[in-house]
Design an enzyme around this catalytic site. Structure first.
Site, PDB file in Angstrom:
ATOM      1  N   CYS A   1      70.917   5.704  55.426  1.00 46.94           N
ATOM      2  CA  CYS A   1      70.462   6.809  54.581  1.00 46.94           C
ATOM      3  C   CYS A   1      69.381   6.341  53.609  1.00 46.94           C
ATOM      4  O   CYS A   1      68.387   7.044  53.394  1.00 46.94           O
ATOM      5  CB  CYS A   1      71.647   7.398  53.815  1.00 46.94           C
TER       6      CYS A   1
ATOM      7  N   CYS B   1      79.892   9.608  51.525  1.00 41.76           N
ATOM      8  CA  CYS B   1      79.737  10.929  50.902  1.00 41.76           C
ATOM      9  C   CYS B   1      80.096  12.064  51.834  1.00 41.76           C
ATOM     10  O   CYS B   1      80.607  13.098  51.398  1.00 41.76           O
ATOM     11  CB  CYS B   1      78.308  11.089  50.369  1.00 41.76           C
TER      12      CYS B   1
END
Length: 339
Positions: free
Chosen positions: A90, A187
């Protein structure tokens, strides 16, 4: 750099980052990335922080990019038998990739985030260094950043402790962010069930057998992707003794004693070097083999396809798919993926 777009997550670190830069005279904007279902609470908190600080705010809806550039590689490493760190994907593809490109396109000079690390310039190179707060240091997940990405990034929190950041939040009137707990989980998988998540998103677990150290079958397992090197709990098998995952010859999973987890070498691919384009030759370094690991002294030998590490002392559960990050004291030398 004077005009900076801050990546706001909705938490205290990024909000204080924005406030600090505004206080120091930067022309600051805020933006957040909506990457997955359930991310609306975080982006809402990010927008509220921007409003509290009087900053212009943008929301980038990049769910498709997240699926393609993070979830896709994440699942691919599991299918191949590895254990990936999605934060590394990410950061490289989105937070310091697509986000930086969007900021530059909008006329900003660079970006800032709330990561705990330091960026310094030395001659023609931009260096990544560990944070003042060793307990919060995040260089492990930033070690894949390129010179371009580092040169366009500001990390204001690298010289602060977490307690100091919370005090700053109080001073800046960021009471909502100040009381938030740090996120400890992936997340997009808050319950930690990564196999359940991947299965729900199309992965079909590969059937196979548990094997003993000599190759003897011990019974079927629940899916090749559901196990990682060094795992002891949650195996779903009554072995009659304490056993660990020691190897994964697809589609089978080998169980054995803890002593079998130790190795004296590792091979890395996909190297990203920071102080140099390529090191001039073999070097001494300390390596972190996972986010929470202690740095281990090693000798690094360059290969055409990456690097070879020889550890001074045997290391436990060296796991394919994880990042290996090399340090010289507080300076990050580079990183690669354990293969």
């Amino acid at each position: 750099m004077r005009k900076i777009l801050v990546a706001l997550s909705g938490g205290v670190d990024s909000a204080v980052t924005a406030a600090l830069l505004a206080e120091r005279g930067y022309d600051v904007g805020g933006a957040s990335m909506l990457l997955h279902p359930g991310g609306g609470e975080e982006t809402g908190a990010a927008e509220a922080a921007a409003e509290r600080l009087g900053l212009p705010f943008r929301l980038f809806r990049w769910e498709d990019h997240f699926r393609r550039e993070v979830i896709g590689p994440f699942a691919g490493v599991y299918r191949a038998g590895g254990t990936p760190n999605p934060c590394v994907f990410c950061n490289q593809a989105l937070k310091f990739g697509r986000f930086l490109d969007a900021a530059l396109h909008l006329g900003y000079d660079g970006i800032a985030t709330g990561h705990y690390a330091r960026i310094e310039t030395s001659g023609r190179r931009v260096l990544l260094k560990t944070a003042a707060d060793a307990a919060k240091d995040q260089t492990y997940v930033l070690a894949g950043l390129t010179q371009r990405q580092l040169a366009h990034t500001i990390l204001p929190l690298g010289g602060y402790t977490k307690d100091e950041v919370r005090d700053l939040a109080a001073r800046f009137g960021l009471s909502e962010q100040q009381g938030k707990k740090d996120s400890q989980d992936i997340c997009f998988i808050p319950d930690g069930d990564y196999l359940g998540y991947l299965t729900a998103h199309g992965l079909v677990p590969q059937a196979g057998q548990f094997l003993g150290p000599g190759g003897e079958p011990l019974g079927p397992h629940r899916g090749y992707e559901g196990y990682t090197i060094g795992q002891r709990r949650g195996l779903g098998i009554a072995a009659g003794r304490r056993v660990y995952v020691t190897a994964k010859p697809r589609p089978n999973v080998v169980l054995g004693e803890e002593a079998a987890l130790y190795t004296t070498a590792a091979r890395l691919s996909g190297m990203n070097w920071i102080p140099w384009d390529v090191p001039p030759g073999p070097l001494r370094a300390e390596v972190k083999l996972r986010y929470t690991a202690k740095p281990a002294p090693c000798t690094v030998t360059l290969r055409d396809d990456g690097a070879e590490l020889a550890f001074d002392l045997p290391q436990r559960a060296v796991t394919p798919g994880q990042a290996a990050v090399l340090y010289d004291g507080e300076t990050v030398l580079g990183a690669g993926t354990i293969v």
